[in-house]
Design an enzyme around this catalytic site. Structure first.
Site, PDB file in Angstrom:
ATOM      1  N   GLU A   1       0.832  -1.222   0.000  1.00 42.82           N
ATOM      2  CA  GLU A   1       0.000   0.000   0.000  1.00 42.82           C
ATOM      3  C   GLU A   1       0.857   1.258   0.000  1.00 42.82           C
ATOM      4  OE1 GLU A   1      -2.338  -0.376   3.575  1.00 42.82           O
ATOM      5  OE2 GLU A   1      -3.421  -2.134   2.868  1.00 42.82           O
ATOM      6  N   PRO A   2       1.704   1.449  -0.996  1.00 38.98           N
ATOM      7  CA  PRO A   2       2.567   2.627  -0.986  1.00 38.98           C
ATOM      8  C   PRO A   2       1.804   3.897  -1.342  1.00 38.98           C
ATOM      9  CG  PRO A   2       2.791   1.498  -3.071  1.00 38.98           C
ATOM     10  CD  PRO A   2       1.857   0.653  -2.236  1.00 38.98           C
ATOM     11  N   GLY A   3       2.130   4.977  -0.669  1.00 40.71           N
ATOM     12  CA  GLY A   3       1.544   6.274  -1.001  1.00 40.71           C
ATOM     13  C   GLY A   3       2.652   7.257  -1.330  1.00 40.71           C
ATOM     14  N   ARG A   4       3.327   7.698  -0.265  1.00 34.37           N
ATOM     15  CA  ARG A   4       4.340   8.742  -0.379  1.00 34.37           C
ATOM     16  C   ARG A   4       5.428   8.423  -1.417  1.00 34.37           C
ATOM     17  NH1 ARG A   4       5.541  11.840   4.270  1.00 34.37           N
ATOM     18  NH2 ARG A   4       4.683  10.119   5.460  1.00 34.37           N
TER      19      ARG A   4
ATOM     20  N   TYR B   1       3.993  18.505  11.649  1.00 35.38           N
ATOM     21  CA  TYR B   1       5.028  17.544  12.052  1.00 35.38           C
ATOM     22  C   TYR B   1       6.417  18.170  12.174  1.00 35.38           C
ATOM     23  CZ  TYR B   1       1.533  14.641   9.575  1.00 35.38           C
ATOM     24  OH  TYR B   1       0.382  14.066   9.104  1.00 35.38           O
TER      25      TYR B   1
ATOM     26  N   CYS C   1      -3.103  33.639  10.143  1.00 38.37           N
ATOM     27  CA  CYS C   1      -2.927  34.344  11.411  1.00 38.37           C
ATOM     28  C   CYS C   1      -2.573  33.407  12.555  1.00 38.37           C
ATOM     29  CB  CYS C   1      -4.193  35.118  11.718  1.00 38.37           C
ATOM     30  SG  CYS C   1      -4.500  36.277  10.393  1.00 38.37           S
ATOM     31  N   GLU C   2      -1.452  32.733  12.418  1.00 37.32           N
ATOM     32  CA  GLU C   2      -0.931  31.865  13.476  1.00 37.32           C
ATOM     33  C   GLU C   2       0.570  31.849  13.335  1.00 37.32           C
ATOM     34  OE1 GLU C   2      -2.414  28.144  14.509  1.00 37.32           O
ATOM     35  OE2 GLU C   2      -4.380  28.431  13.590  1.00 37.32           O
TER      36      GLU C   2
ATOM     37  N   TYR D   1       0.466  13.988   0.679  1.00 36.89           N
ATOM     38  CA  TYR D   1      -0.043  14.631   1.891  1.00 36.89           C
ATOM     39  C   TYR D   1       0.105  16.153   1.817  1.00 36.89           C
ATOM     40  CZ  TYR D   1       0.406   9.741   3.175  1.00 36.89           C
ATOM     41  OH  TYR D   1       0.314   8.368   3.168  1.00 36.89           O
TER      42      TYR D   1
HETATM   43  N1  LLP Z   1      -1.694   1.998   4.340  1.00 42.31           N
HETATM   44  C1  LLP Z   1      -2.264   2.473   5.460  1.00 42.31           C
HETATM   45  C2  LLP Z   1      -3.175   1.629   6.206  1.00 42.31           C
HETATM   46  C3  LLP Z   1      -1.956   3.779   5.894  1.00 42.31           C
HETATM   47  O1  LLP Z   1      -2.510   4.238   7.008  1.00 42.31           O
HETATM   48  C4  LLP Z   1      -1.053   4.575   5.155  1.00 42.31           C
HETATM   49  C5  LLP Z   1      -0.725   5.930   5.583  1.00 42.31           C
HETATM   50  C6  LLP Z   1      -0.503   4.041   3.970  1.00 42.31           C
HETATM   51  C7  LLP Z   1      -0.842   2.743   3.606  1.00 42.31           C
HETATM   52  C8  LLP Z   1       0.440   4.815   3.095  1.00 42.31           C
HETATM   53  O2  LLP Z   1       1.601   5.136   3.752  1.00 42.31           O
HETATM   54  P1  LLP Z   1       2.825   5.789   2.946  1.00 42.31           P
HETATM   55  O3  LLP Z   1       3.311   4.771   1.952  1.00 42.31           O
HETATM   56  O4  LLP Z   1       2.321   7.002   2.270  1.00 42.31           O
HETATM   57  O5  LLP Z   1       3.816   6.092   4.002  1.00 42.31           O
HETATM   58  N2  LLP Z   1       0.109  12.758   6.730  1.00 42.31           N
HETATM   59  C9  LLP Z   1       1.356  12.101   7.065  1.00 42.31           C
HETATM   60  C10 LLP Z   1       1.376  10.664   6.653  1.00 42.31           C
HETATM   61  C11 LLP Z   1       0.231   9.872   7.213  1.00 42.31           C
HETATM   62  C12 LLP Z   1       0.205   8.449   6.744  1.00 42.31           C
HETATM   63  C13 LLP Z   1      -1.080   7.805   7.097  1.00 42.31           C
HETATM   64  N3  LLP Z   1      -1.203   6.453   6.647  1.00 42.31           N
HETATM   65  C14 LLP Z   1       2.504  12.898   6.450  1.00 42.31           C
HETATM   66  O6  LLP Z   1       2.254  13.919   5.814  1.00 42.31           O
HETATM   67  O7  LLP Z   1       3.656  12.541   6.646  1.00 42.31           O
END
Ligand code: LLP
Length: 412
Positions: free
Chosen positions: A273-276, A316, A342-343, A371
């Protein structure tokens, strides 16, 4: 490797000038690179090619329909965490049987929507959720396929807000409870347990915590074997980090080699489940310098992008590289790059070395593809930024800038 390069001192995304984009579409502006997105997805996905697997892109990182469509076209499945993300994924043409649904608080109507669509499986995070999914599925005359999200109690060594696989976190079930969960699931009429799942955190810069979690999952898998269950999937979640600054996260190939070798010979289909790692370095946020201001203790660069556009630095303390769109060669000094909100928490960078910039000039905030837009808000009644997707010399608006009318549209 990405496609954001200065040519003769001017920043280009692939073959498109960022200055031209800003002139045409205004700022703040998110700009993404198709070539970078494709490259990242291919690099990640092919790292697991030695075994049956499905790369389910994590929609929360960047949920723009055009980006989902692009990734779906390359064979990606999706990892969703809400009915809204399900809606987006289906709209983008993702086959329902490539969608996995995680999250600790799925509502009955969201469960219903997912069952109607026919998703691959729910990643279940509590006993009560299991019972609820069973109830909803039974009422619909369906059987829900589930995995349990196992909390392996591993420290992912990342920011505490985005570490998810430790005992103290709200996510998943601990190993002891998981055994009970599978045995209950086996007996529930509208539930079919088909997998194991974990996601230990985000922005991980070493492989060791992933492997520690995987070892615990595999030991647990041995325990499940005696239970007469048909476990077909192992979902390892997302979390692989990217370089924002000096970090040196493992390359997907290295990560893939370690994971596939640990799973060798097992009759399991791997889900990731890659996102970033797919979108993070495929996007920038472009801002215009509104004012510069010197105080006895600080030099401020006030830009037109703010914490409502990119909240990561405020939330963060994250580092995002910031550079001039048009290189000037002027002397470098120490500045805070701040927005109009305004913060005092509204900053994009603190104590940053930046070449002297002047009113009207543009700055690029890097690594803003993940994100960034998805966590943006309308705080201070600021319309959300436009988003542009570049492909070679073509730039397409994939989300129009919000208008003031958009902002009040639902108010009565
Ligand atoms: N799978 C699940 C169940 C998750 O909760 C997440 C991210 C991912 C996959 C994807 O993770 P990644 O590959 O993107 O690391 N807003 C934060 C990151 C929050 C991640 C939440 N869950 C930031 O800006 O760093």
């Amino acid at each position: 490797m990405h496609h954001f390069q200065h040519k003769n001192g001017s920043l280009f995304v692939e073959d498109v000038s960022v200055r031209d984009l800003a002139k045409q579409h205004g700022t703040p502006l998110y700009v993404y690179s198709t070539a970078t997105l494709k490259r990242h997805f291919e690099a990640f996905d092919s790292a697991f090619q030695s075994m049956p697997h499905l790369t389910c892109y994590s929609v929360k990182a960047n949920s723009n329909l055009a980006i989902l469509r692009l990734l779906a076209g390359m064979g990606a499945g999706m990892d969703i965490v809400s009915g809204g993300e399900l809606y987006r994924a289906l709209l983008a043409g993702v086959p329902a049987d490539k969608i996995v649904y995680s999250g600790v608080g799925k509502k009955p109507e969201e469960i219903r929507q997912a069952l109607t669509a026919g998703i691959l499986m729910f990643n279940v995070e509590s006993m009560q959720e299991l019972i609820r999914i069973n109830d909803v599925a039974r009422d619909m005359g369906k059987v829900a396929k589930v995995s349990f999200r196992i909390n392996p109690d591993v420290d992912p060594q990342t920011h505490p807000y985005i570490s998810t696989g430790m005992k103290k976190n709200k996510f998943g079930l601990n190993i002891e409870l998981s055994l009970e969960a599978y045995s209950l699931a086996r007996d529930l009429p509208a539930i079919e347990p088909v997998g194991m799942d974990c996601h230990i955190g985000s922005q991980l810069t070493s492989i060791a915590p992933f492997m520690e979690a995987l070892d615990k999952l595999l030991a647990f898998y041995e325990k499940l074997k005696g239970m007469n269950l048909d476990i077909q999937y192992l979902d390892l979640g997302g979390g692989l980090g990217i370089p924002y600054s000096e970090e040196e996260p493992p390359h997907p190939t290295e990560f893939g080699a370690a994971v596939t070798s640990a799973l060798k010979g097992l009759p399991l289909k791997l889900i990731l489940e890659p996102g970033r790692v797919i979108v993070g370095n495929a996007g920038i946020l472009v801002a215009e310098v509104l004012y510069t201001k010197q105080t006895p203790s600080k030099n401020f660069v006030i830009v037109d992008a703010a914490m409502n556009d990119l909240v990561r630095p405020s939330l963060y303390g994250s580092f995002h590289r910031i550079e001039e769109v048009q290189q000037s060669g002027r002397a470098v000094g120490d500045v805070d790059v701040v927005g109009p909100i305004c913060e005092s928490g509204d900053f994009l960078a603190k104590d940053r070395q930046l070449a002297e910039v002047r009113q009207g000039e543009l700055l690029a905030v890097y690594s803003a593809g993940a994100y960034g837009f998805t966590m943006s808000s309308n705080y201070n009644t600021r319309p959300r930024a436009a988003e542009i997707l570049v492909d070679g010399d073509k730039a397409t608006v994939i989300r129009r800038r919000e208008t003031y009318e958009n902002l009040v549209a639902n108010e009565i």
